[in-house]
Design a protein around this motif. Sequence first.
Motif, mmCIF file in Angstrom:
data_model
loop_
_atom_site.group_PDB
_atom_site.id
_atom_site.type_symbol
_atom_site.label_atom_id
_atom_site.label_comp_id
_atom_site.label_asym_id
_atom_site.label_seq_id
_atom_site.Cartn_x
_atom_site.Cartn_y
_atom_site.Cartn_z
ATOM 1 N N LEU A 193 9.961 55.655 -31.542
ATOM 2 C CA LEU A 193 10.855 54.572 -31.132
ATOM 3 C C LEU A 193 11.294 53.674 -32.285
ATOM 4 N N GLU A 194 10.410 53.419 -33.239
ATOM 5 C CA GLU A 194 10.783 52.541 -34.349
ATOM 6 C C GLU A 194 11.958 53.124 -35.128
ATOM 7 N N MET A 195 11.913 54.432 -35.379
ATOM 8 C CA MET A 195 13.009 55.080 -36.100
ATOM 9 C C MET A 195 14.284 55.077 -35.264
ATOM 10 N N ILE A 196 14.150 55.331 -33.964
ATOM 11 C CA ILE A 196 15.308 55.342 -33.068
ATOM 12 C C ILE A 196 15.967 53.977 -33.024
ATOM 13 N N ILE A 197 15.159 52.931 -32.889
ATOM 14 C CA ILE A 197 15.687 51.563 -32.840
ATOM 15 C C ILE A 197 16.411 51.231 -34.137
ATOM 16 N N LEU A 198 15.826 51.649 -35.264
ATOM 17 C CA LEU A 198 16.449 51.394 -36.567
ATOM 18 C C LEU A 198 17.805 52.075 -36.663
ATOM 19 N N VAL A 199 17.887 53.316 -36.214
ATOM 20 C CA VAL A 199 19.149 54.064 -36.247
ATOM 21 C C VAL A 199 20.192 53.384 -35.369
ATOM 22 N N ILE A 200 19.794 52.957 -34.167
ATOM 23 C CA ILE A 200 20.727 52.291 -33.255
ATOM 24 C C ILE A 200 21.235 50.987 -33.856
ATOM 25 N N VAL A 201 20.337 50.229 -34.459
ATOM 26 C CA VAL A 201 20.727 48.959 -35.087
ATOM 27 C C VAL A 201 21.731 49.200 -36.209
ATOM 28 N N VAL A 202 21.476 50.223 -37.025
ATOM 29 C CA VAL A 202 22.377 50.541 -38.140
ATOM 30 C C VAL A 202 23.756 50.943 -37.610
ATOM 31 N N ILE A 203 23.776 51.806 -36.602
ATOM 32 C CA ILE A 203 25.042 52.290 -36.047
ATOM 33 C C ILE A 203 25.851 51.156 -35.409
ATOM 34 N N THR A 204 25.175 50.313 -34.637
ATOM 35 C CA THR A 204 25.895 49.261 -33.907
ATOM 36 C C THR A 204 26.321 48.095 -34.786
ATOM 37 N N THR A 205 25.584 47.872 -35.861
ATOM 38 C CA THR A 205 25.948 46.750 -36.738
ATOM 39 C C THR A 205 26.857 47.175 -37.881
ATOM 40 N N ALA A 206 27.017 48.478 -38.088
ATOM 41 C CA ALA A 206 27.855 48.971 -39.180
ATOM 42 C C ALA A 206 29.269 48.403 -39.138
ATOM 43 N N PRO A 207 29.947 48.386 -37.961
ATOM 44 C CA PRO A 207 31.313 47.830 -37.929
ATOM 45 C C PRO A 207 31.366 46.369 -38.366
ATOM 46 N N ILE A 208 30.350 45.607 -37.983
ATOM 47 C CA ILE A 208 30.323 44.187 -38.347
ATOM 48 C C ILE A 208 30.109 44.030 -39.849
ATOM 49 N N ILE A 209 29.208 44.842 -40.408
ATOM 50 C CA ILE A 209 28.920 44.784 -41.846
ATOM 51 C C ILE A 209 30.151 45.186 -42.651
ATOM 52 N N ILE A 210 30.814 46.266 -42.208
ATOM 53 C CA ILE A 210 32.021 46.730 -42.892
ATOM 54 C C ILE A 210 33.107 45.655 -42.851
ATOM 55 N N LYS A 211 33.259 45.035 -41.674
ATOM 56 C CA LYS A 211 34.251 43.972 -41.523
ATOM 57 C C LYS A 211 33.935 42.798 -42.443
ATOM 58 N N PHE A 212 32.640 42.476 -42.547
ATOM 59 C CA PHE A 212 32.217 41.323 -43.347
ATOM 60 C C PHE A 212 32.493 41.552 -44.835
#
Length: 226
Positions: free
Chosen positions: A195-214
């Motif tokens: 689960l820790e790895m899965i949560i990390l992957v989900i966080v990276v995927i979902t926050t990527a658009p915000i990071i790219i925009k920033f």
Amino acid sequence: MDHFESWKDLLNPEFYIKMGGFWLILFIIFAETGLFVGFFLPGDSLLFVSGIYAVEIMKETFGGTGSDLLDTTILATAISIAAIIGNEVGYWFGYKAGPALYKKEDTFLFKKKYLFQAHDFFEQHGRLAVIMARFLPIVRTFTPIVAGIVKMDKKEFFVDNVVGAVLWSFILVFAGHYLDKLFIDQFGIDLKSHLEMIILVIVVITTAPIIIKFFFGGKKEEKDSE
């Protein structure tokens, strides 16, 4: 039942599932948009992990139905309703008191910059913003508030709210449940053990658009202004 041990638990969806189960999951989903201070709570990862535990959650709460599909559908439907209500409360809050938020000082639980980010997102995507924001952490917390502030048509907001909530809830809950079954059946891998790895992957995927925009959105705006 798990007990709170550190602030890291607040970011761990499995902690909420084991601590409060079905009803706490619904409250968190509501709070993410119904209470603007809920932006730090796990959303996407909570839904995905809830899907993995769907049968156990429904069995502990209602005794279960004996059907994986029905249990998962009931859970996703309940989460959709909580998400819809949360967005409606957020919209109402923005409609009634939103403008005052632009004058509010930053606190630990409130950052004015998030409000401006959500406003820019809403201005850029219009009605689609209400649907798209569901899949973006932080933005989904403040978008309904912004929709209320700009006095978006209530009926249009409700329709987009329902569509976004259903898509978000069913996609992530069902993905969690059936990917877990797929990995167990095909590869003998239990996702609950990773689960820790899965949560990390989900966080990276979902926050990527915000990071790219920033990082890149600002540079683009600077070039456009030259």
